[in-house]
Design a protein around this motif. Structure first.
Motif, PDB file in Angstrom:
ATOM      1  N   ALA A 144      19.082 -34.757   0.168  1.00  0.00           N
ATOM      2  CA  ALA A 144      19.067 -33.290   0.154  1.00  0.00           C
ATOM      3  C   ALA A 144      17.719 -32.791   0.650  1.00  0.00           C
ATOM      4  O   ALA A 144      16.689 -33.468   0.522  1.00  0.00           O
ATOM      5  N   GLY A 145      17.702 -31.607   1.231  1.00  0.00           N
ATOM      6  CA  GLY A 145      16.452 -31.049   1.728  1.00  0.00           C
ATOM      7  C   GLY A 145      16.623 -29.601   2.139  1.00  0.00           C
ATOM      8  O   GLY A 145      17.721 -29.159   2.468  1.00  0.00           O
ATOM      9  N   ASP A 146      15.526 -28.863   2.119  1.00  0.00           N
ATOM     10  CA  ASP A 146      15.546 -27.472   2.560  1.00  0.00           C
ATOM     11  C   ASP A 146      14.261 -27.146   3.301  1.00  0.00           C
ATOM     12  O   ASP A 146      13.697 -26.064   3.134  1.00  0.00           O
ATOM     13  N   SER A 147      13.785 -28.072   4.134  1.00  0.00           N
ATOM     14  CA  SER A 147      12.537 -27.857   4.867  1.00  0.00           C
ATOM     15  C   SER A 147      12.610 -28.573   6.203  1.00  0.00           C
ATOM     16  O   SER A 147      13.448 -29.457   6.421  1.00  0.00           O
TER      17      SER A 147
ATOM     18  N   LEU B  19      16.631 -26.962   6.706  1.00  0.00           N
ATOM     19  CA  LEU B  19      15.891 -25.734   6.413  1.00  0.00           C
ATOM     20  C   LEU B  19      16.788 -24.516   6.499  1.00  0.00           C
ATOM     21  O   LEU B  19      16.724 -23.618   5.648  1.00  0.00           O
ATOM     22  N   LEU B  20      17.639 -24.463   7.526  1.00  0.00           N
ATOM     23  CA  LEU B  20      18.403 -23.249   7.795  1.00  0.00           C
ATOM     24  C   LEU B  20      19.734 -23.198   7.056  1.00  0.00           C
ATOM     25  O   LEU B  20      20.239 -22.103   6.783  1.00  0.00           O
ATOM     26  N   THR B  21      20.329 -24.349   6.760  1.00  0.00           N
ATOM     27  CA  THR B  21      21.662 -24.341   6.142  1.00  0.00           C
ATOM     28  C   THR B  21      21.710 -25.092   4.818  1.00  0.00           C
ATOM     29  O   THR B  21      22.722 -25.020   4.122  1.00  0.00           O
TER      30      THR B  21
ATOM     31  N   ARG C 173      20.189 -34.348   4.982  1.00  0.00           N
ATOM     32  CA  ARG C 173      19.547 -34.863   6.189  1.00  0.00           C
ATOM     33  C   ARG C 173      20.555 -35.670   7.005  1.00  0.00           C
ATOM     34  O   ARG C 173      21.243 -36.555   6.474  1.00  0.00           O
ATOM     35  N   SER C 174      20.625 -35.389   8.294  1.00  0.00           N
ATOM     36  CA  SER C 174      21.612 -36.043   9.160  1.00  0.00           C
ATOM     37  C   SER C 174      21.100 -37.336   9.774  1.00  0.00           C
ATOM     38  O   SER C 174      21.859 -38.058  10.410  1.00  0.00           O
ATOM     39  N   ALA C 175      19.826 -37.662   9.613  1.00  0.00           N
ATOM     40  CA  ALA C 175      19.258 -38.878  10.198  1.00  0.00           C
ATOM     41  C   ALA C 175      18.015 -39.258   9.403  1.00  0.00           C
ATOM     42  O   ALA C 175      17.444 -38.433   8.669  1.00  0.00           O
ATOM     43  N   SER C 176      17.633 -40.502   9.541  1.00  0.00           N
ATOM     44  CA  SER C 176      16.362 -40.971   8.975  1.00  0.00           C
ATOM     45  C   SER C 176      15.291 -40.876  10.044  1.00  0.00           C
ATOM     46  O   SER C 176      15.536 -41.200  11.218  1.00  0.00           O
ATOM     47  N   VAL C 177      14.116 -40.431   9.654  1.00  0.00           N
ATOM     48  CA  VAL C 177      12.989 -40.300  10.581  1.00  0.00           C
ATOM     49  C   VAL C 177      11.880 -41.203  10.061  1.00  0.00           C
ATOM     50  O   VAL C 177      11.292 -40.936   9.001  1.00  0.00           O
TER      51      VAL C 177
END
Length: 485
Positions: free
Chosen positions: A354-357, A403-405, A409-413
């Protein structure tokens, strides 16, 4: 096969002449009554001389057969070398014909050859003194062909600035073809008597480096991180073996760093150096760092700071995502971002979390990976594993969809080097979108285009057909719902 066909004629002729030599008594008995003893003796001499010469011809053909290469290319793409070097094969043929001539003088004409050799030795000494440099080049060429320190197709550096691909090794000189297409002819004596670098041996990959001078105020670890990330993104630099950065010297004008990298194409070495330096200057510029200048230069320099407001603003102005924001809004976001240090091998985000940034890369290089499933032929099940999608460099951003929706996370960085990123959270963007709701529509359009490009790239790597474009209206609805607009 062609060499065997060429060997067939001299062997057949030699067998015929050997038969005539063996039948000499019988021939004398039948020819002498008709042509006389003088012509019969001349015929014997001609047959014996021809036999020795044809034997030399067959020997030269055998040497050519042994010296012929296997043909085709090596696994690295270079032509396969001959079994016997060309100069050595020529030398062996010369000795074969020379031995045939001496044999004719000694056994056919029954002349003493020791006196001839002694007389010719004086002439050879005089001629050798006059041609000593050329003879030295010839023998140096023979030695080079026997030792075989380089082959046709290898890339050599004979001296700084004199680099080229070996195109020919003849009796007197070695010819190189430089990267600009010009020919460089170097006498073999100079090559054998000097130090040279063979970039193609023992394997095609070789290491080169470029020096970069930076001010002493720049922390060493930060300088290494910025320069390493530049090499990892430069075209032509091999990722394995991994490039590295060394402190080469500490000078009154600054610290000299040596950015070392590996490449496998000597023809493009100049272009690879250019790519490395261009990427290094770009990364240094984004970080607010200039190459060092002589200390006698009294022009006022900007202080080198590790984290400046200008750097933050520059990072937000680079992505197109913030084009619709005015200077005041960008300034507010830059002030709100906070710095995150990520070690090499660490993950900035993990797929599914999960993330919002979002994150903007200030220094370092990241690999984007997604999980893929594929049929396992062994048991009919499925196996999963990461697939490399792209590489991110300083100035790039990631995580904007979370961040926007608010979606996972759709991928690992994953960080390829020690890295520095700046994180922008939903709470930082929320006041601006509430004050200017029209920005949401622009952000949705930009994100739809970005998602479409990323999905198309991923499908190309998997060999699948391109996906349908992402609808901006669907993203806009999710964005408004997430921010409560």
């Amino acid at each position: 096969m062609n060499a065997l066909r060429r060997l067939f004629a001299p062997v057949l002729l030699l067998a015929l002449l050997a038969t005539l030599v063996a039948a000499k008594p019988w021939l004398h008995g039948h020819l002498e009554p008709f042509v006389g003893p003088m012509l019969s003796g001349a015929f014997d001499i001609a047959v014996a001389s021809a036999a020795w010469l044809v034997a030399a011809w067959a020997g030269a053909g055998l040497i050519a057969l042994l010296a012929a290469g296997k043909g085709g290319l090596n696994p690295d793409g270079t032509p396969r070398p001959p079994r016997i070097p060309r100069l050595l094969a020529d030398l062996l043929r010369f000795f074969v014909y020379g031995a045939a001539v001496l044999a004719i003088l000694a056994f056919v004409f029954e002349q003493p050859v020791t006196g001839l050799l002694a007389t010719s030795g004086v002439a050879i000494a005089v001629l050798g003194f006059a041609l000593r440099n050329m003879i030295a080049d010839i023998f140096a060429g023979i030695a080079l062909n026997i030792e075989n320190p380089y082959r046709l197709g290898d890339w050599l550096e004979l001296s700084p600035g004199v680099t080229g691909r070996v195109d020919e090794i003849n009796w007197r000189a070695t010819r190189l073809i430089a990267s600009d297409g010009t020919a460089i002819v170097v006498p073999n004596g100079i090559v054998a008597g000097s130090r040279f670098v063979n970039y193609s041996r023992p394997n095609p990959a070789f290491r080169s480096g470029v020096p970069i001078l930076l001010d002493q105020e720049v922390p060493v670890e930060r300088a290494k991180r910025i320069l390493l990330s530049a090499m990892l993104c430069a075209d032509g630099v091999l990722s394995n073996p991994r490039p590295d950065v060394l402190v080469d010297a500490v000078t009154p004008n600054g610290i000299s760093y040596l950015a070392r990298f590996w490449t496998d194409d000597g023809a493009r070495l100049s272009q690879v150096r250019d790519a490395v330096l261009t990427a290094a200057l770009a990364n240094l510029g984004r970080a607010g760092i200039e190459p060092a200048s002589p200390k006698q230069d009294i022009r006022r320099r900007q202080p080198v700071l590790h984290d400046t407001e200008r750097l933050r603003r520059g990072l937000l102005r680079r992505p197109e995502m913030f084009d619709a924001f005015d200077d005041e809004e960008v300034e507010a976001l830059a002030q709100a971002m906070h710095r995150v240090d990520i070690p090499a091998g660490g993950a900035a985000v993990r797929e599914g979390d999960a993330g919002d940034s979002l994150f903007v890369i200030a220094e370092g290089v990241f690999d984007v990976e997604v999980s893929v499933s594929a049929a396992d032929g062994a048991d009919g099940g499925f196996r999963t594993g990461p697939m490399h999608v792209t590489r991110l460099r300083p100035g790039d951003l990631f995580g904007e969809m979370s961040l926007l929706t608010g979606q996972p996370r759709s991928a690992s960085v994953i960080a390829c080097t020690d890295a520095v990123v700046f994180e922008l959270a939903r709470s930082h963007l929320d006041p601006i979108l509430r004050r200017r709701p029209e920005l949401a529509e622009k952000l949705a359009e930009l994100m739809a285009e970005r998602q479409t490009r990323n999905a198309a790239q991923r499908h190309r790597q998997q060999g699948a057909a391109p996906p349908a474009p992402v609808e901006s209206q669907a993203l806009l609805a999710r964005l408004r719902g997430f921010f409560g607009l």
